[in-house]
Enzyme design. Structure first.
Site, PDB file in Angstrom:
ATOM      1  N   ARG A   1      39.823  43.677  20.438  1.00 59.07           N
ATOM      2  CA  ARG A   1      40.147  42.345  20.963  1.00 59.07           C
ATOM      3  C   ARG A   1      39.660  41.242  20.013  1.00 59.07           C
ATOM      4  O   ARG A   1      40.303  40.229  19.854  1.00 59.07           O
ATOM      5  CB  ARG A   1      39.473  42.197  22.333  1.00 59.07           C
ATOM      6  CG  ARG A   1      40.052  41.162  23.239  1.00 59.07           C
ATOM      7  CD  ARG A   1      39.276  41.027  24.560  1.00 59.07           C
ATOM      8  NE  ARG A   1      38.704  42.234  25.091  1.00 59.07           N
ATOM      9  CZ  ARG A   1      39.273  43.022  26.014  1.00 59.07           C
ATOM     10  NH1 ARG A   1      40.450  42.715  26.486  1.00 59.07           N
ATOM     11  NH2 ARG A   1      38.646  44.110  26.435  1.00 59.07           N
ATOM     12  N   TYR A   2      38.493  41.460  19.429  1.00 58.31           N
ATOM     13  CA  TYR A   2      37.875  40.476  18.537  1.00 58.31           C
ATOM     14  C   TYR A   2      37.877  41.056  17.119  1.00 58.31           C
ATOM     15  O   TYR A   2      37.752  42.271  16.940  1.00 58.31           O
ATOM     16  CB  TYR A   2      36.432  40.202  18.953  1.00 58.31           C
ATOM     17  CG  TYR A   2      36.249  39.819  20.406  1.00 58.31           C
ATOM     18  CD1 TYR A   2      36.439  38.504  20.824  1.00 58.31           C
ATOM     19  CD2 TYR A   2      35.873  40.770  21.349  1.00 58.31           C
ATOM     20  CE1 TYR A   2      36.254  38.152  22.155  1.00 58.31           C
ATOM     21  CE2 TYR A   2      35.686  40.426  22.684  1.00 58.31           C
ATOM     22  CZ  TYR A   2      35.879  39.117  23.082  1.00 58.31           C
ATOM     23  OH  TYR A   2      35.704  38.769  24.397  1.00 58.31           O
TER      24      TYR A   2
ATOM     25  N   ARG B   1      34.675  43.510  16.040  1.00 56.11           N
ATOM     26  CA  ARG B   1      34.146  44.596  16.857  1.00 56.11           C
ATOM     27  C   ARG B   1      35.250  45.300  17.645  1.00 56.11           C
ATOM     28  O   ARG B   1      36.269  44.688  17.956  1.00 56.11           O
ATOM     29  CB  ARG B   1      33.054  44.115  17.816  1.00 56.11           C
ATOM     30  CG  ARG B   1      33.476  42.957  18.708  1.00 56.11           C
ATOM     31  CD  ARG B   1      32.222  42.178  19.130  1.00 56.11           C
ATOM     32  NE  ARG B   1      32.466  41.109  20.055  1.00 56.11           N
ATOM     33  CZ  ARG B   1      32.806  39.862  19.695  1.00 56.11           C
ATOM     34  NH1 ARG B   1      33.013  39.556  18.431  1.00 56.11           N
ATOM     35  NH2 ARG B   1      32.970  38.929  20.614  1.00 56.11           N
TER      36      ARG B   1
ATOM     37  N   CYS C   1      31.887  58.471  35.180  1.00 55.29           N
ATOM     38  CA  CYS C   1      30.617  57.754  35.392  1.00 55.29           C
ATOM     39  C   CYS C   1      29.745  58.595  36.319  1.00 55.29           C
ATOM     40  O   CYS C   1      30.249  59.414  37.093  1.00 55.29           O
ATOM     41  CB  CYS C   1      30.857  56.411  36.064  1.00 55.29           C
ATOM     42  SG  CYS C   1      31.857  55.295  35.075  1.00 55.29           S
TER      43      CYS C   1
ATOM     44  N   CYS D   1      31.032  52.183  40.867  1.00 53.26           N
ATOM     45  CA  CYS D   1      30.736  50.892  41.475  1.00 53.26           C
ATOM     46  C   CYS D   1      31.999  50.396  42.171  1.00 53.26           C
ATOM     47  O   CYS D   1      33.096  50.485  41.603  1.00 53.26           O
ATOM     48  CB  CYS D   1      30.311  49.904  40.396  1.00 53.26           C
ATOM     49  SG  CYS D   1      29.074  50.601  39.275  1.00 53.26           S
TER      50      CYS D   1
ATOM     51  N   CYS E   1      34.154  47.856  40.198  1.00 51.79           N
ATOM     52  CA  CYS E   1      34.400  48.195  38.786  1.00 51.79           C
ATOM     53  C   CYS E   1      35.685  47.570  38.245  1.00 51.79           C
ATOM     54  O   CYS E   1      36.758  47.699  38.842  1.00 51.79           O
ATOM     55  CB  CYS E   1      34.481  49.705  38.636  1.00 51.79           C
ATOM     56  SG  CYS E   1      34.873  50.203  36.952  1.00 51.79           S
TER      57      CYS E   1
ATOM     58  N   ARG F   1      37.210  48.573  35.665  1.00 54.10           N
ATOM     59  CA  ARG F   1      38.099  49.634  35.149  1.00 54.10           C
ATOM     60  C   ARG F   1      38.357  50.675  36.232  1.00 54.10           C
ATOM     61  O   ARG F   1      38.551  51.852  35.938  1.00 54.10           O
ATOM     62  CB  ARG F   1      37.493  50.286  33.896  1.00 54.10           C
ATOM     63  CG  ARG F   1      37.394  49.350  32.721  1.00 54.10           C
ATOM     64  CD  ARG F   1      37.319  50.070  31.378  1.00 54.10           C
ATOM     65  NE  ARG F   1      37.262  49.084  30.315  1.00 54.10           N
ATOM     66  CZ  ARG F   1      36.191  48.849  29.552  1.00 54.10           C
ATOM     67  NH1 ARG F   1      35.100  49.575  29.707  1.00 54.10           N
ATOM     68  NH2 ARG F   1      36.214  47.915  28.627  1.00 54.10           N
TER      69      ARG F   1
ATOM     70  N   ASP G   1      35.388  40.470  38.027  1.00 51.52           N
ATOM     71  CA  ASP G   1      36.771  40.499  37.527  1.00 51.52           C
ATOM     72  C   ASP G   1      37.756  40.688  38.678  1.00 51.52           C
ATOM     73  O   ASP G   1      37.394  41.148  39.758  1.00 51.52           O
ATOM     74  CB  ASP G   1      36.922  41.647  36.513  1.00 51.52           C
ATOM     75  CG  ASP G   1      36.131  41.370  35.249  1.00 51.52           C
ATOM     76  OD1 ASP G   1      36.282  40.273  34.689  1.00 51.52           O
ATOM     77  OD2 ASP G   1      35.336  42.241  34.844  1.00 51.52           O
TER      78      ASP G   1
ATOM     79  N   ASP H   1      35.610  37.131  31.939  1.00 46.07           N
ATOM     80  CA  ASP H   1      36.649  37.726  31.102  1.00 46.07           C
ATOM     81  C   ASP H   1      37.978  37.138  31.539  1.00 46.07           C
ATOM     82  O   ASP H   1      38.400  37.320  32.693  1.00 46.07           O
ATOM     83  CB  ASP H   1      36.659  39.253  31.285  1.00 46.07           C
ATOM     84  CG  ASP H   1      35.890  39.937  30.186  1.00 46.07           C
ATOM     85  OD1 ASP H   1      36.389  39.959  29.047  1.00 46.07           O
ATOM     86  OD2 ASP H   1      34.782  40.431  30.467  1.00 46.07           O
TER      87      ASP H   1
ATOM     88  N   LYS I   1      36.015  37.011  26.541  1.00 43.76           N
ATOM     89  CA  LYS I   1      34.974  36.415  27.394  1.00 43.76           C
ATOM     90  C   LYS I   1      34.759  34.963  27.025  1.00 43.76           C
ATOM     91  O   LYS I   1      34.752  34.626  25.845  1.00 43.76           O
ATOM     92  CB  LYS I   1      33.646  37.109  27.133  1.00 43.76           C
ATOM     93  CG  LYS I   1      33.472  38.409  27.835  1.00 43.76           C
ATOM     94  CD  LYS I   1      32.088  38.964  27.568  1.00 43.76           C
ATOM     95  CE  LYS I   1      32.025  40.373  28.098  1.00 43.76           C
ATOM     96  NZ  LYS I   1      33.037  41.245  27.494  1.00 43.76           N
TER      97      LYS I   1
HETATM   98  S1  SF4 Z   1      31.207  49.370  36.449  1.00 42.55           S
HETATM   99 FE1  SF4 Z   1      32.817  50.956  36.314  1.00 42.55          FE
HETATM  100  S2  SF4 Z   1      32.563  51.848  34.279  1.00 42.55           S
HETATM  101 FE2  SF4 Z   1      30.640  50.772  34.762  1.00 42.55          FE
HETATM  102  S3  SF4 Z   1      29.309  52.332  35.723  1.00 42.55           S
HETATM  103 FE3  SF4 Z   1      30.359  51.253  37.378  1.00 42.55          FE
HETATM  104  S4  SF4 Z   1      32.165  52.533  37.784  1.00 42.55           S
HETATM  105 FE4  SF4 Z   1      31.420  53.138  35.751  1.00 42.55          FE
END
Ligand code: SF4
Length: 347
Positions: free
Chosen positions: A88-89, A92, A101, A105, A108, A110, A271, A308, A315
């Site tokens: 994206r940048y 990096r 994972c 979460c 999340c 993603r 997000d 973001d 960001k």
């Molecule tokens: S935010 Fe998403 S990618 Fe990060 S630890 Fe939690 S579930 Fe996994």
């Protein structure tokens, strides 16, 4: 280490009332669930607003998708030239090593891309292509290992990745984003720490922590193993409604991070991930929280509050700004940490 992965298991262990099992099954059929014992033990089952449960126990509100939400809220796909790379940048890249994972979460960003039904890691061929991309783009100064959680991989696999990065001359810094030190601290072994440390270039680790209760004694020991090995630690925190959106909790969290030798780095505005509206705050509330933090905690405890921009535009820091007025004259108005305004010459 036991990890709870189904609605039935969450009910059996008292984290979800049995009358909600069917509804939670619908959520877990849509989004990955994993709650390791180390985090489950932190939940007060008698507290309907428990901040740990709110982050990791599925909620039927996740099935309520808002029109503004997106399956790829930060636009990874738009900047992915080869599998596993997000560029994206100019200086990096992200290298997404895995979609797995230790804990999933509920907010999340993603969430559509992570989960146990996805491959554990990039295939050997995809990894070769990703390294070839990094090698051929000389402006890439930093490689950020992310996922999923890269520290779910074995020390053997991580060692191989780090060795390949060490051999690329223009890559000067490697950064690893992980929740492992708080999700499963015992996995952060001395072997793993050795595997991610490259002698020739610095490895930074950004630890994802959202509530002070997550920094248990084992989690602090895991962070200490990293810091004692000379690995600089940064924090990344997601602002989550009902978890850390008060000045008292944010103050306690930021101080606890610094005490663990983790420099506070980013506070992410939530997000627009699908089904997460109940976990997002509004930007004005986040700015007010930052203002209150500035008024009461050391500079070491001040993360940058960032958003973001949807669509992959990167960001941006979103304040608050302390220059409240900049007229055409020679003076700006600057607000101090008590909210008192002062005039300052523009030049
Ligand atoms: S935010 Fe998403 S990618 Fe990060 S630890 Fe939690 S579930 Fe996994």
């Amino acid at each position: 280490m036991t990890t709870l992965r189904t609605a039935a298991q969450l009910c059996e262990h008292g984290y979800v009332p049995s009358e909600r099992q069917q509804a939670i099954e619908k959520v877990s059929a849509r989004y990955a669930v994993a709650l390791p014992e180390s985090l489950a033990d932190l939940i007060d089952r008698n507290d309907p607003n428990d901040p740990i449960a709110r982050q990791f126990i599925p909620n039927v509100a996740e099935l309520d998708h808002k029109p503004e939400e997106r399956s790829d809220p930060i636009g990874d796909d738009a900047h992915s030239p080869v599998e596993g790379i997000v560029h994206r940048y100019p200086d990096r890249v992200l290298l997404k090593l895995t979609h797995i994972c230790a804990v999933y979460c509920r907010f999340c960003f993603r969430r559509e891309m992570v989960g146990p039904d996805k491959p554990v890691g990039l295939s050997p061929a995809a990894l070769v292509a990703a390294f070839a991309y990094i090698r051929s783009h000389h402006r890439i100064w930093e490689v950020i290992l992310t996922g999923g959680d890269p520290l779910i991989l074995s020390p053997r696999r991580l060692r191989a990745v780090m060795k390949s990065l060490a051999a690329i001359g223009h890559v000067k810094v490697v950064r690893i984003h992980t929740k492992m030190p708080v999700a499963e601290p015992d996995r952060v072994t001395t072997d793993l720490v050795r595997a991610i440390k490259i002698k020739s270039k610095p490895t930074y680790v950004a630890v994802h922590v959202n509530h002070p209760r997550e920094l248990t004694a084992p989690a602090r020991e895991a962070c200490a193993r990293l810091a004692d090995a000379g690995i600089p630690l940064l924090s990344q925190t997601v602002l989550v409604a009902g978890v850390n959106d008060t000045a008292d909790v944010m103050d306690e969290l930021m101080r606890a991070l610094v005490e663990c030798r983790i420099k506070t780095y980013y506070l992410h505005h939530g997000d627009l991930a699908p089904g997460t509206a109940h976990l997002r705050t509004d930007v004005a509330a986040g700015q007010e929280l930052m203002r209150r933090l500035r008024g009461r905690a050391s500079g070491l405890c001040q993360p940058t509050y960032v958003l973001d921009i949807p669509g992959g535009h990167g960001k941006s820091p979103i304040g608050p700004s302390y220059v409240t007025q900049c007229g055409s004259g020679a003076q700006a108005v600057v607000e101090d940490f008590n909210g008192v305004e002062h005039r300052y010459p523009v030049r």
